[in-house]
Write a protein that holds these residues in place. Structure first.
Motif, PDB file in Angstrom:
ATOM      1  N   ILE A 133      -1.134   8.545   9.850  1.00  0.00           N
ATOM      2  CA  ILE A 133       0.091   9.327   9.997  1.00  0.00           C
ATOM      3  C   ILE A 133       1.234   8.342  10.155  1.00  0.00           C
ATOM      4  N   ILE A 134       2.183   8.398   9.231  1.00  0.00           N
ATOM      5  CA  ILE A 134       3.364   7.539   9.275  1.00  0.00           C
ATOM      6  C   ILE A 134       4.539   8.388   9.761  1.00  0.00           C
ATOM      7  N   ILE A 135       5.187   7.938  10.821  1.00  0.00           N
ATOM      8  CA  ILE A 135       6.304   8.672  11.407  1.00  0.00           C
ATOM      9  C   ILE A 135       7.603   8.042  10.931  1.00  0.00           C
ATOM     10  N   GLY A 136       8.270   8.726  10.010  1.00  0.00           N
ATOM     11  CA  GLY A 136       9.529   8.239   9.471  1.00  0.00           C
ATOM     12  C   GLY A 136       9.408   7.806   8.023  1.00  0.00           C
ATOM     13  N   ALA A 137      10.193   8.443   7.153  1.00  0.00           N
ATOM     14  CA  ALA A 137      10.184   8.108   5.722  1.00  0.00           C
ATOM     15  C   ALA A 137      11.429   7.323   5.347  1.00  0.00           C
ATOM     16  N   GLY A 138      11.798   6.372   6.202  1.00  0.00           N
ATOM     17  CA  GLY A 138      12.901   5.475   5.887  1.00  0.00           C
ATOM     18  C   GLY A 138      12.413   4.329   5.028  1.00  0.00           C
ATOM     19  N   SER A 139      13.134   3.218   5.078  1.00  0.00           N
ATOM     20  CA  SER A 139      12.784   2.082   4.227  1.00  0.00           C
ATOM     21  C   SER A 139      11.351   1.635   4.447  1.00  0.00           C
ATOM     22  N   ALA A 140      10.948   1.462   5.705  1.00  0.00           N
ATOM     23  CA  ALA A 140       9.585   0.998   5.991  1.00  0.00           C
ATOM     24  C   ALA A 140       8.548   2.066   5.662  1.00  0.00           C
ATOM     25  N   GLY A 141       8.815   3.297   6.047  1.00  0.00           N
ATOM     26  CA  GLY A 141       7.833   4.363   5.829  1.00  0.00           C
ATOM     27  C   GLY A 141       7.528   4.597   4.369  1.00  0.00           C
ATOM     28  N   CYS A 142       8.532   4.511   3.503  1.00  0.00           N
ATOM     29  CA  CYS A 142       8.309   4.716   2.070  1.00  0.00           C
ATOM     30  C   CYS A 142       7.441   3.607   1.488  1.00  0.00           C
ATOM     31  N   VAL A 143       7.689   2.366   1.904  1.00  0.00           N
ATOM     32  CA  VAL A 143       6.877   1.249   1.421  1.00  0.00           C
ATOM     33  C   VAL A 143       5.440   1.383   1.922  1.00  0.00           C
ATOM     34  N   LEU A 144       5.277   1.752   3.184  1.00  0.00           N
ATOM     35  CA  LEU A 144       3.939   1.922   3.746  1.00  0.00           C
ATOM     36  C   LEU A 144       3.164   3.025   3.040  1.00  0.00           C
ATOM     37  N   ALA A 145       3.819   4.153   2.794  1.00  0.00           N
ATOM     38  CA  ALA A 145       3.135   5.275   2.151  1.00  0.00           C
ATOM     39  C   ALA A 145       2.624   4.879   0.777  1.00  0.00           C
ATOM     40  N   ARG A 146       3.426   4.129   0.060  1.00  0.00           N
ATOM     41  CA  ARG A 146       2.977   3.673  -1.259  1.00  0.00           C
ATOM     42  C   ARG A 146       1.809   2.696  -1.128  1.00  0.00           C
ATOM     43  N   GLY A 147       1.956   1.713  -0.230  1.00  0.00           N
ATOM     44  CA  GLY A 147       0.923   0.698  -0.098  1.00  0.00           C
ATOM     45  C   GLY A 147      -0.407   1.254   0.362  1.00  0.00           C
ATOM     46  N   LEU A 148      -0.374   2.134   1.357  1.00  0.00           N
ATOM     47  CA  LEU A 148      -1.628   2.666   1.890  1.00  0.00           C
ATOM     48  C   LEU A 148      -2.314   3.624   0.927  1.00  0.00           C
ATOM     49  N   THR A 149      -1.534   4.333   0.106  1.00  0.00           N
ATOM     50  CA  THR A 149      -2.161   5.256  -0.846  1.00  0.00           C
ATOM     51  C   THR A 149      -2.571   4.569  -2.141  1.00  0.00           C
ATOM     52  N   ASP A 150      -2.296   3.260  -2.256  1.00  0.00           N
ATOM     53  CA  ASP A 150      -2.871   2.513  -3.374  1.00  0.00           C
ATOM     54  C   ASP A 150      -4.399   2.567  -3.313  1.00  0.00           C
ATOM     55  N   ASN A 151      -4.924   2.675  -2.099  1.00  0.00           N
ATOM     56  CA  ASN A 151      -6.364   2.868  -1.909  1.00  0.00           C
ATOM     57  C   ASN A 151      -6.641   4.366  -1.936  1.00  0.00           C
ATOM     58  N   PRO A 152      -7.322   4.858  -2.967  1.00  0.00           N
ATOM     59  CA  PRO A 152      -7.528   6.314  -3.083  1.00  0.00           C
ATOM     60  C   PRO A 152      -8.376   6.908  -1.970  1.00  0.00           C
ATOM     61  N   GLU A 153      -9.053   6.056  -1.193  1.00  0.00           N
ATOM     62  CA  GLU A 153      -9.871   6.555  -0.092  1.00  0.00           C
ATOM     63  C   GLU A 153      -9.040   6.918   1.128  1.00  0.00           C
ATOM     64  N   ASN A 154      -7.817   6.413   1.199  1.00  0.00           N
ATOM     65  CA  ASN A 154      -6.951   6.690   2.351  1.00  0.00           C
ATOM     66  C   ASN A 154      -6.215   8.012   2.173  1.00  0.00           C
ATOM     67  N   ARG A 155      -6.255   8.836   3.216  1.00  0.00           N
ATOM     68  CA  ARG A 155      -5.487  10.081   3.239  1.00  0.00           C
ATOM     69  C   ARG A 155      -4.286   9.874   4.168  1.00  0.00           C
ATOM     70  N   VAL A 156      -3.098   9.968   3.611  1.00  0.00           N
ATOM     71  CA  VAL A 156      -1.888   9.570   4.324  1.00  0.00           C
ATOM     72  C   VAL A 156      -0.933  10.755   4.457  1.00  0.00           C
ATOM     73  N   LEU A 157      -0.414  10.930   5.661  1.00  0.00           N
ATOM     74  CA  LEU A 157       0.631  11.920   5.931  1.00  0.00           C
ATOM     75  C   LEU A 157       1.903  11.177   6.306  1.00  0.00           C
ATOM     76  N   LEU A 158       2.988  11.459   5.602  1.00  0.00           N
ATOM     77  CA  LEU A 158       4.290  10.868   5.888  1.00  0.00           C
ATOM     78  C   LEU A 158       5.221  11.957   6.410  1.00  0.00           C
TER      79      LEU A 158
END
Length: 540
Positions: free
Chosen positions: A7-32
């Motif tokens: 769970i990523i809290i905040g879709a600012g500059s850091a959150g957007c980069v994190l969401a992309r990076g973590l979902t590069d792995n299809p096994e990760n389920r990510v909530l932004l």
């Protein structure tokens, strides 16, 4: 029960980069989760639209500081982005990494893996520089980095005058030579703002392992003993508990990240007690070490050809609007400033500690929040101390998550910072009084020729100084007693909880901070992937 790996809290500059990076792995389920709305709006995409976003009621948190005694009791307005892309959706789009020695200093403060040679690959990876790749710059990355769409003659003359007073020319202040004078680059692609949302998140929003929710204000982080297990959030008026099987990542920014930690019981004991918050874990550094770039703005009346004020006023602004709609070029496609000079405040300083920025236009912010381009031709030059000694704090107004954080920056309370700023104003005047830029100047009206002594300059700073909106360092990375996260960005003493945003900077970087924030998130994403925590056993 809703369960995600991260769970990523905040879709600012850091959150957007994190969401992309973590979902590069299809096994990760990510909530932004993002408190603000979508930012898919014309004035967000239009670079010159930043003026219309400065006081925006939906896309801006519209924070203010506490009254500051050193500024005569003045409160200062602190705009912060609220919505997908965060502050990268409302900022001036300037892309400055900082000096190589900034990151070596981070490493030497007890953060192995954060020296310049460690972070350079991440800077290169995140960008597509329109000039192409070299030893310092990247190509093929998500974030498009470009030169100004129009380079004004007065900008070239400012650079020439700076060179004449002894400031070296640099062709790329993000390259080999940071200290010096030259054109800045911006996060603009073909005339459109490249926010972190547009560059990093929007291209992958379709991923099945990514869920993005706007209008969701996180109330607190949930714990089992001292392990983060999820979040309590209000989305669309409904309170929900959402579980994280692997980690909770706080990327809410340098003001809201420490606020959320404190609301969740992680922070200074006295501050939590003051607001009746049950302490989970004492971390005295949460909200401490607030750093920001305090700046002053000078301005001169100029010859007509030196300024584009007249191009974006009256009937001409509609002509420029049509030009932008047809070509995505012209003055509406420009970022905040064109040129920067990184200089020393005195010969004793190791490397540049002042940033001087030049823009071939001037404007006035009225108390109502309305921005008006000045009717007469003018050019503006600003300066700020890059590595201020002044630090402040972020605390709580109350235990209510809807209340803003309490921001106390303590500007102008360190005499070395004051002396450096006065040096900056004098250096601006020296440049502007030197040919060829001097021939373009009619007169200086801010601060004006009547301001000459150190005392008069300090008074000018007290009355007009402002924030460059580079708040950082409130959850600093390190190994000392005031450190909040370690070099892997894990919150000290807490399991499965990290902070990944500008708040982890041990010291603010030498320049605008959006670029290093993107780098921090790219490196943080790799760390999370490398650490590879297994999923917790969750009993439903």
């Amino acid at each position: 029960m809703e369960i995600y790996d991260y769970i990523i809290i905040g879709a600012g500059s850091a959150g957007c980069v994190l969401a992309r990076g973590l979902t590069d792995n299809p096994e990760n389920r990510v909530l932004l989760l993002e408190a603000g709305p979508s930012t898919d709006r014309f004035w967000v995409h239009t670079p010159a639209g930043m003026a219309k976003l400065f006081w925006h009621k939906e896309l801006n948190w519209n924070y203010s500081t506490e009254p500051m005694p050193a500024l005569g009791g003045r409160q200062m307005y602190w705009p912060r982005g609220k919505g997908l892309g965060g502050s990268s959706s409302i900022n001036g789009m300037i892309f400055i990494r900082g000096h190589a020695r900034d990151f070596d200093a981070w490493r030497d403060m007890g953060n192995p893996g954060w020296g310049y040679q460690d972070v350079l690959p991440y800077f290169k990876r995140i960008e597509h520089n329109e000039r192409g790749a070299d030893a310092y710059r990247g190509a093929g990355g998500p974030m498009w980095i470009s030169d100004p769409a129009l380079k004004m003659p007065s900008s070239f003359d400012f650079i020439a005058s700076a060179e004449r007073v002894g400031i070296p020319r640099t062709e790329d202040m993000n390259g080999e030579l940071h200290d010096g004078v030259g054109f800045m680059q911006h996060t603009i692609r073909k005339g459109r703002r490249q926010s972190a949302y547009v560059a990093f998140l929007k291209p992958v929003e379709h991923r099945r392992n990514l869920t993005v929710r706007t209008g969701c204000l996180v109330q607190r982080i949930l714990f089992e003993n001292t392990t983060a297990t999820g979040v309590e959030v209000i989305c669309g008026g409904t309170r929900q508990m959402i579980t994280a099987a692997k980690e909770v990542i706080v990327s809410a920014g340098s003001l809201n990240s420490p606020k959320l930690l404190m609301l969740s019981g992680v922070g200074p004991r006295e501050e939590l007690q003051r607001h009746g918050i049950r302490q989970l874990h004492e971390l005295p550094g949460v909200g401490a070490n607030l750093q920001d770039h305090f700046y002053v703005h000078t301005a001169c009346r100029s010859t007509a050809s030196s300024s584009y004020n007249h191009n974006i006023r009256g009937i001409r602004k509609y002509v420029e609007g049509a030009r932008y709609l047809l070509t995505k070029g012209g003055y509406l496609a420009l970022g905040a400033s064109q040129v920067a000079a990184f200089v020393k405040s005195s010969p004793e300083v190791d490397y540049a500690d002042l940033q001087i920025s030049f823009r071939p236009m001037t404007f006035t912010f009225h108390a109502s929040g309305h921005l008006e381009v000045d009717p007469q031709p003018g050019v503006g030059v600003s300066v700020y101390v890059l590595r201020p000694k002044t630090t402040g704090s972020v605390t709580l107004h109350s235990a209510n998550p809807a209340d803003p954080p309490k921001c106390t920056p303590n500007f102008l309370t360190d005499q070395d910072d004051v002396r450096a700023m006065i040096s900056g104003i004098r250096q601006i005047r020296k440049i502007m009084g030197t040919a060829p830029i001097a021939a373009r100047i009619v007169n200086e009206y801010l601060p004006g020729p009547q301001v000459q002594t150190d005392e008069q300059m300090l008074k000018f700073m007290v009355e007009t100084g402002n924030t460059a909106s580079h708040q950082s360092s409130t959850c600093k990375m390190g190994a000392d007693a005031m450190a909040v996260v370690d070099e892997r960005l894990r919150v000290r003493g807490i399991g499965r909880l990290r902070v990944v945003d500008a708040s982890i900077m041990p010291q603010v970087t030498s320049g605008n901070i959006n670029a290093p924030t993107l780098m921090i998130a790219a490196k943080g994403s790799d760390m999370i992937d490398q650490d590879g925590l297994s999923r917790r056993t969750i009993h439903v």
